[in-house]
Design a protein around this motif. Sequence first.
Motif, mmCIF file in Angstrom:
data_model
loop_
_atom_site.group_PDB
_atom_site.id
_atom_site.type_symbol
_atom_site.label_atom_id
_atom_site.label_comp_id
_atom_site.label_asym_id
_atom_site.label_seq_id
_atom_site.Cartn_x
_atom_site.Cartn_y
_atom_site.Cartn_z
ATOM 1 N N LEU A 73 0.849 -1.188 0.000
ATOM 2 C CA LEU A 73 0.000 0.000 0.000
ATOM 3 C C LEU A 73 0.890 1.245 0.000
ATOM 4 C CD1 LEU A 73 -2.461 -1.259 2.788
ATOM 5 C CD2 LEU A 73 -2.817 -1.389 0.316
ATOM 6 N N ASP A 74 0.860 1.990 -1.104
ATOM 7 C CA ASP A 74 1.648 3.220 -1.229
ATOM 8 C C ASP A 74 0.712 4.419 -1.239
ATOM 9 O OD1 ASP A 74 4.325 2.184 -1.444
ATOM 10 O OD2 ASP A 74 3.755 1.402 -3.409
ATOM 11 N N GLY A 75 0.985 5.372 -0.360
ATOM 12 C CA GLY A 75 0.131 6.568 -0.312
ATOM 13 C C GLY A 75 0.696 7.636 0.593
ATOM 14 N N HIS A 76 1.649 7.237 1.437
ATOM 15 C CA HIS A 76 2.291 8.194 2.351
ATOM 16 C C HIS A 76 3.567 8.735 1.710
ATOM 17 C CE1 HIS A 76 -0.242 7.671 5.921
ATOM 18 N NE2 HIS A 76 -0.292 6.382 5.607
ATOM 19 N N SER A 77 3.876 9.990 2.031
ATOM 20 C CA SER A 77 5.088 10.610 1.481
ATOM 21 C C SER A 77 6.238 10.608 2.479
ATOM 22 C CB SER A 77 4.785 12.051 1.052
ATOM 23 O OG SER A 77 4.321 12.802 2.157
ATOM 24 N N LYS A 78 5.939 10.254 3.740
ATOM 25 C CA LYS A 78 6.982 10.111 4.753
ATOM 26 C C LYS A 78 6.770 8.794 5.494
ATOM 27 C CE LYS A 78 7.973 15.017 5.518
ATOM 28 N NZ LYS A 78 8.011 16.116 6.510
ATOM 29 N N ARG A 79 7.636 8.494 6.443
ATOM 30 C CA ARG A 79 7.596 7.176 7.100
ATOM 31 C C ARG A 79 6.257 6.913 7.785
ATOM 32 N NH1 ARG A 79 11.968 7.909 12.042
ATOM 33 N NH2 ARG A 79 11.116 9.805 12.931
ATOM 34 N N SER A 139 -3.698 3.667 8.613
ATOM 35 C CA SER A 139 -2.269 3.962 8.769
ATOM 36 C C SER A 139 -2.104 5.464 8.970
ATOM 37 C CB SER A 139 -1.484 3.501 7.536
ATOM 38 O OG SER A 139 -1.846 4.263 6.399
ATOM 39 N N ALA A 140 -1.107 5.819 9.779
ATOM 40 C CA ALA A 140 -0.795 7.234 10.005
ATOM 41 C C ALA A 140 0.701 7.416 9.830
ATOM 42 C CB ALA A 140 -1.228 7.669 11.399
ATOM 43 N N GLY A 141 1.080 8.466 9.113
ATOM 44 C CA GLY A 141 2.490 8.669 8.810
ATOM 45 C C GLY A 141 3.014 9.989 9.333
ATOM 46 N N CYS A 142 4.318 10.186 9.154
ATOM 47 C CA CYS A 142 4.968 11.433 9.575
ATOM 48 C C CYS A 142 4.674 12.574 8.611
ATOM 49 C CB CYS A 142 6.472 11.220 9.708
ATOM 50 S SG CYS A 142 6.882 10.100 11.046
ATOM 51 N N ASP A 143 3.847 12.291 7.573
ATOM 52 C CA ASP A 143 3.376 13.357 6.690
ATOM 53 C C ASP A 143 2.079 13.965 7.215
ATOM 54 O OD1 ASP A 143 1.839 11.120 6.325
ATOM 55 O OD2 ASP A 143 2.184 10.928 4.167
ATOM 56 N N ASN A 144 1.723 13.611 8.489
ATOM 57 C CA ASN A 144 0.524 14.135 9.173
ATOM 58 C C ASN A 144 -0.772 13.692 8.500
ATOM 59 O OD1 ASN A 144 2.640 15.489 10.399
ATOM 60 N ND2 ASN A 144 2.161 17.460 9.455
ATOM 61 N N VAL A 145 -0.731 12.568 7.802
ATOM 62 C CA VAL A 145 -1.892 12.068 7.062
ATOM 63 C C VAL A 145 -2.348 10.735 7.654
ATOM 64 C CG1 VAL A 145 -2.712 11.262 4.800
ATOM 65 C CG2 VAL A 145 -1.153 13.210 4.943
ATOM 66 N N VAL A 168 -10.371 6.352 2.343
ATOM 67 C CA VAL A 168 -10.510 7.689 2.934
ATOM 68 C C VAL A 168 -9.103 8.219 3.224
ATOM 69 C CG1 VAL A 168 -11.441 9.042 4.862
ATOM 70 C CG2 VAL A 168 -12.726 7.078 4.003
ATOM 71 N N ARG A 169 -8.885 9.463 2.875
ATOM 72 C CA ARG A 169 -7.592 10.101 3.132
ATOM 73 C C ARG A 169 -7.840 11.376 3.941
ATOM 74 N NH1 ARG A 169 -2.382 10.056 0.733
ATOM 75 N NH2 ARG A 169 -1.349 12.087 0.862
ATOM 76 N N ILE A 170 -7.342 11.394 5.181
ATOM 77 C CA ILE A 170 -7.542 12.542 6.070
ATOM 78 C C ILE A 170 -6.224 13.312 6.124
ATOM 79 C CG2 ILE A 170 -8.274 13.258 8.402
ATOM 80 C CD1 ILE A 170 -9.591 10.443 8.667
ATOM 81 N N ASP A 171 -6.109 14.349 5.279
ATOM 82 C CA ASP A 171 -4.814 15.023 5.140
ATOM 83 C C ASP A 171 -4.829 16.505 5.488
ATOM 84 O OD1 ASP A 171 -6.313 15.853 3.025
ATOM 85 O OD2 ASP A 171 -5.005 15.025 1.463
ATOM 86 N N SER A 172 -6.008 17.035 5.873
ATOM 87 C CA SER A 172 -6.068 18.472 6.161
ATOM 88 C C SER A 172 -6.417 18.768 7.616
ATOM 89 C CB SER A 172 -7.109 19.134 5.247
ATOM 90 O OG SER A 172 -8.377 18.531 5.447
ATOM 91 N N VAL A 173 -6.358 17.745 8.465
ATOM 92 C CA VAL A 173 -6.793 17.889 9.866
ATOM 93 C C VAL A 173 -5.612 18.128 10.802
ATOM 94 C CG1 VAL A 173 -7.834 16.643 11.812
ATOM 95 C CG2 VAL A 173 -8.926 16.581 9.570
ATOM 96 N N SER A 183 -0.582 9.156 18.105
ATOM 97 C CA SER A 183 -1.333 7.901 18.226
ATOM 98 C C SER A 183 -2.642 8.017 17.451
ATOM 99 C CB SER A 183 -1.632 7.572 19.698
ATOM 100 O OG SER A 183 -2.596 8.463 20.232
ATOM 101 N N ALA A 184 -3.147 6.879 16.984
ATOM 102 C CA ALA A 184 -4.432 6.819 16.284
ATOM 103 C C ALA A 184 -5.061 5.473 16.604
ATOM 104 C CB ALA A 184 -4.233 6.979 14.779
#
Length: 384
Positions: free
Chosen positions: A127-133, A149-155, A168-173, A180-181
């Motif tokens: 699964l590729d979709g994050h830009s950081k770890r 999944s939650a990454g260091c790209d704040n997504v 679902v992609r939550i990237d503006s919150v 933690s999530a």
Amino acid sequence: MSRKVVRTSKFRHVFGQAVKADQCYDDIRISQMTWDSNFCSVNPKFVAMIVDASGGGAFMVLPLSKTGRIDMSYPTVCGHTGPVLDIEFCPHNDNIIASGSEDCSVMIWEIPDSGLTTSLTDPVVKLDGHSKRVGILSWHPTAHNVLMSAGCDNVVILWNVARGEAVVRIDSVHTDLIYSASWNRDGSRILTSCKDKTLRVLDPRKGTVLLEKEKPHEGSRPVRAVFISDGKILSTGFSRMSERQVALWDPKNFGEPLTLQELDTSSGVLLPFYDPDTGIVYLCGKGDSSIRYFEVTDEAPYVHYLSMFSSKESQKGMGYMPKRGLEVNKCEIARFYKLHERKCEPIVMTVPRKEVQSLRKEMKDLKAAIEDLTKRVRELESKH
């Protein structure tokens, strides 16, 4: 006038006990990464641990029965090109495990029933979709093939694993690093804690913020939060003076905590594990050598300290066995898999209910026998 001094609780005498040395998993080089995840995942079939690996990231998956010394050449799951940061077994299929890594990818693996015979390098799904770890993974508790999944790209991304696509992609919150999530018990809400000192309750279908609480803890160190019963939220964090704290919140009234207790001044992040069946929350600190446990009830102060399991060596990570993997006929209510530097040690939490009851019965019988004997002695004395 009688006064209740001690709070009555079925779990007041819960005690932890490490298993014997031959039931541990020895000679495993646990990862030296400083990431604040559990580093261990466990289910009734397997125990998985993130291990040190040269040239990429790897984790080891062992059948629960394979205790003792583990050979250096034992096969690993080593498909990531960067260190593995988090792993989690699927709650609906014990052979499926997800891994998140510094290489920005999430991989899904299938483990054979008998365990690994050769190292796994090709995942079932990537699964590729994050830009950081990617540092946080959590399977949906009730829906099949849904992974967060939650990454260091704040997504935060919710994946349909069967199709291998983001739903679902939550990237503006989140404005900063996500600490933690986690899901609530039926998977209708997501709870996140963030470096911007805000707790957020999210709607997973719309990706919108339903509730948020700023500065649940005054300190700048990482905050962890989990849903507990009745939709309440338990958080662990630090005070302004770097004292570790545990707090209980009612989202209906987020202004003030129901309770906020200071614990100690250690620096390790407290990882909370909540058992909804018993209402007990276990707090395991990274780098600590103890597990504290509390009972959460509806009466003030709501979070009641029960006891603490202590050992000599500090823990580098902690796995938590699902309830279906416990020996309940032995009054076992929880089992942890504590990671040392070179081994994994199971710790069993037990309610000594049968022992306590039999002990009470023996004491009662003994008391009755002593009273009867005393009575007979007095009768004999009065005759003479």
